[in-house]
Scaffold this active site. Structure first.
Site, PDB file in Angstrom:
ATOM      1  N   ILE A  10       0.834  -1.219   0.000  1.00 13.81           N
ATOM      2  CA  ILE A  10       0.000   0.000   0.000  1.00 13.81           C
ATOM      3  C   ILE A  10       0.864   1.263   0.000  1.00 13.81           C
ATOM      4  O   ILE A  10       0.418   2.322  -0.474  1.00 13.81           O
ATOM      5  CB  ILE A  10      -0.965  -0.016   1.195  1.00 13.81           C
ATOM      6  CG1 ILE A  10      -2.148   0.947   0.935  1.00 13.81           C
ATOM      7  CG2 ILE A  10      -0.265   0.309   2.524  1.00 13.81           C
ATOM      8  CD1 ILE A  10      -3.339   0.719   1.816  1.00 13.81           C
ATOM      9  N   ASN A  23      -3.289   1.880  15.282  1.00 19.64           N
ATOM     10  CA  ASN A  23      -3.859   1.564  16.598  1.00 19.64           C
ATOM     11  C   ASN A  23      -4.205   2.894  17.252  1.00 19.64           C
ATOM     12  O   ASN A  23      -3.828   3.954  16.738  1.00 19.64           O
ATOM     13  CB  ASN A  23      -2.881   0.744  17.462  1.00 19.64           C
ATOM     14  CG  ASN A  23      -1.575   1.463  17.673  1.00 19.64           C
ATOM     15  OD1 ASN A  23      -1.545   2.568  18.222  1.00 19.64           O
ATOM     16  ND2 ASN A  23      -0.494   0.866  17.204  1.00 19.64           N
ATOM     17  N   GLY A  31       3.095  -4.156  10.737  1.00 19.94           N
ATOM     18  CA  GLY A  31       2.208  -4.294   9.578  1.00 19.94           C
ATOM     19  C   GLY A  31       2.138  -3.061   8.696  1.00 19.94           C
ATOM     20  O   GLY A  31       3.137  -2.413   8.395  1.00 19.94           O
ATOM     21  N   ASP A  33       0.899  -0.194   9.407  1.00 22.47           N
ATOM     22  CA  ASP A  33       1.278   0.973  10.223  1.00 22.47           C
ATOM     23  C   ASP A  33       2.789   1.179  10.161  1.00 22.47           C
ATOM     24  O   ASP A  33       3.289   2.271   9.878  1.00 22.47           O
ATOM     25  CB  ASP A  33       0.836   0.706  11.665  1.00 22.47           C
ATOM     26  CG  ASP A  33       0.621   1.972  12.479  1.00 22.47           C
ATOM     27  OD1 ASP A  33       0.290   1.843  13.655  1.00 22.47           O
ATOM     28  OD2 ASP A  33       0.790   3.084  11.927  1.00 22.47           O
ATOM     29  N   TYR A 125      -4.736  -7.878  14.231  1.00 26.11           N
ATOM     30  CA  TYR A 125      -6.001  -7.836  15.000  1.00 26.11           C
ATOM     31  C   TYR A 125      -6.882  -9.060  14.761  1.00 26.11           C
ATOM     32  O   TYR A 125      -7.986  -9.161  15.288  1.00 26.11           O
ATOM     33  CB  TYR A 125      -6.750  -6.536  14.702  1.00 26.11           C
ATOM     34  CG  TYR A 125      -6.196  -5.321  15.450  1.00 26.11           C
ATOM     35  CD1 TYR A 125      -5.107  -5.446  16.313  1.00 26.11           C
ATOM     36  CD2 TYR A 125      -6.744  -4.057  15.288  1.00 26.11           C
ATOM     37  CE1 TYR A 125      -4.596  -4.353  16.988  1.00 26.11           C
ATOM     38  CE2 TYR A 125      -6.237  -2.947  15.960  1.00 26.11           C
ATOM     39  CZ  TYR A 125      -5.166  -3.119  16.817  1.00 26.11           C
ATOM     40  OH  TYR A 125      -4.652  -2.030  17.486  1.00 26.11           O
TER      41      TYR A 125
HETATM   42  N1  APR Z   1       0.623  -3.045   2.270  1.00 32.63           N
HETATM   43  C1  APR Z   1      -0.634  -3.586   2.240  1.00 32.63           C
HETATM   44  N2  APR Z   1      -1.082  -4.453   3.161  1.00 32.63           N
HETATM   45  C2  APR Z   1      -0.230  -4.798   4.158  1.00 32.63           C
HETATM   46  C3  APR Z   1       1.081  -4.274   4.265  1.00 32.63           C
HETATM   47  C4  APR Z   1       1.489  -3.357   3.258  1.00 32.63           C
HETATM   48  N3  APR Z   1       2.712  -2.803   3.263  1.00 32.63           N
HETATM   49  N4  APR Z   1       1.670  -4.815   5.383  1.00 32.63           N
HETATM   50  C5  APR Z   1       0.761  -5.647   5.926  1.00 32.63           C
HETATM   51  N5  APR Z   1      -0.378  -5.661   5.199  1.00 32.63           N
HETATM   52  C6  APR Z   1      -1.611  -6.432   5.402  1.00 32.63           C
HETATM   53  C7  APR Z   1      -1.532  -7.621   6.318  1.00 32.63           C
HETATM   54  O1  APR Z   1      -1.054  -8.754   5.613  1.00 32.63           O
HETATM   55  C8  APR Z   1      -3.007  -7.767   6.699  1.00 32.63           C
HETATM   56  O2  APR Z   1      -3.708  -8.507   5.701  1.00 32.63           O
HETATM   57  O3  APR Z   1      -2.542  -5.549   6.006  1.00 32.63           O
HETATM   58  C9  APR Z   1      -3.542  -6.325   6.682  1.00 32.63           C
HETATM   59  C10 APR Z   1      -3.756  -5.707   8.056  1.00 32.63           C
HETATM   60  O4  APR Z   1      -2.722  -6.147   8.922  1.00 32.63           O
HETATM   61  P1  APR Z   1      -2.085  -5.217  10.073  1.00 32.63           P
HETATM   62  O5  APR Z   1      -1.190  -4.221   9.460  1.00 32.63           O
HETATM   63  O6  APR Z   1      -1.544  -6.149  11.105  1.00 32.63           O
HETATM   64  O7  APR Z   1      -3.320  -4.381  10.672  1.00 32.63           O
HETATM   65  P2  APR Z   1      -4.444  -4.826  11.724  1.00 32.63           P
HETATM   66  O8  APR Z   1      -4.767  -6.273  11.647  1.00 32.63           O
HETATM   67  O9  APR Z   1      -5.537  -3.823  11.550  1.00 32.63           O
HETATM   68  O10 APR Z   1      -3.727  -4.588  13.148  1.00 32.63           O
HETATM   69  C11 APR Z   1      -3.434  -3.258  13.533  1.00 32.63           C
HETATM   70  O11 APR Z   1      -1.180  -3.852  13.993  1.00 32.63           O
HETATM   71  O12 APR Z   1       0.646  -2.943  12.998  1.00 32.63           O
HETATM   72  C12 APR Z   1      -0.133  -2.885  14.111  1.00 32.63           C
HETATM   73  O13 APR Z   1       0.035  -0.607  14.833  1.00 32.63           O
HETATM   74  C13 APR Z   1      -0.830  -1.552  14.242  1.00 32.63           C
HETATM   75  O14 APR Z   1      -1.569  -2.031  16.436  1.00 32.63           O
HETATM   76  C14 APR Z   1      -1.989  -1.943  15.102  1.00 32.63           C
HETATM   77  C15 APR Z   1      -2.363  -3.323  14.585  1.00 32.63           C
END
Ligand code: APR
Length: 173
Positions: A10, A23, A31, A33, A125
């Site tokens: 992304i 978060n 991830g 973030d 999450y």
């Molecule tokens: N681009 C697109 N999608 C991504 C990327 C990226 N660079 N990195 C990870 N993902 C995908 C993951 O594979 C997953 O399918 O994004 C989706 C959401 O994953 P997370 O980033 O873990 O988000 P979430 O499940 O909402 O958890 C949020 O995780 O990173 C921490 O600070 C964040 O505490 C918060 C929590």
């Protein structure tokens, strides 16, 4: 408005606004973030800190969304939204739907025409990917918005397959 899928990162998307799966602290994480802050640079965190010192002293509530600069990313803005942590005991679907609805509302406030979403809550999450995809696609489809292009940017094949199914189911109805 049309919805498309992209299998990729992304942070590389050339859209007006990129949605961050943040978060409530707004101070970064792993991830999506972590990737957005890493690639976007310190300007994003600086604005997040200003938001924490002003409008969101207790953190951004789950289901809400707020915009900052996108820093060094190709996008103009990052829209930070806080997804719900999945629970088998409590249905938090409405909070996840709110992430997409509120992100589109913020995008409209910004005048963004194109928005890229990750699979919010479907990583750390723990939200089951098929259900996360269904909620994402159904909510975006049902939300009145001036955004004309919505990209779901999927990082894994599993996510892409789930969103592809959710989108095709929508087109069959
Ligand atoms: N681009 C697109 N999608 C991504 C990327 C990226 N660079 N990195 C990870 N993902 C995908 C993951 O594979 C997953 O399918 O994004 C989706 C959401 O994953 P997370 O980033 O873990 O988000 P979430 O499940 O909402 O958890 C949020 O995780 O990173 C921490 O600070 C964040 O505490 C918060 C929590």
């Amino acid at each position: 408005m049309w919805m498309r899928l992209v299998h990729g990162d992304i942070t590389t998307q050339n859209v007006d606004a990129v949605v961050n799966a943040a978060n409530s602290s707004l101070l970064g994480g792993g991830g999506v973030d972590g990737a957005i802050h890493r690639r976007g640079g310190p300007a994003i965190l600086a604005e997040c800190r200003e938001l924490r010192a002003s409008r969101y002293v207790h953190g951004l509530p789950t289901g809400m969304a707020v915009a900052t600069t996108a820093g060094d990313l190709p996008a103009r803005w990052v829209i930070h939204t806080v997804g719900p942590v999945f629970s088998a005991d409590e249905d938090r679907s409405e909070l996840l739907a709110s992430c997409y609805r509120e992100s589109l509302r913020v995008a409209d406030d910004l005048g963004a025409a194109s928005v890229a979403f990750p699979a919010v809550s479907a990583g750390v999450y723990g939200w089951p990917m098929d259900d996360a995809a269904r909620i994402a696609v159904d909510t975006v489809n049902a939300t009145a918005t001036r955004v004309s292009e919505v990209w779901f940017v999927l990082f894994t094949t599993t996510a892409h397959t789930s969103f592809d199914w959710a989108l095709s189911r929508l087109n069959r109805e």
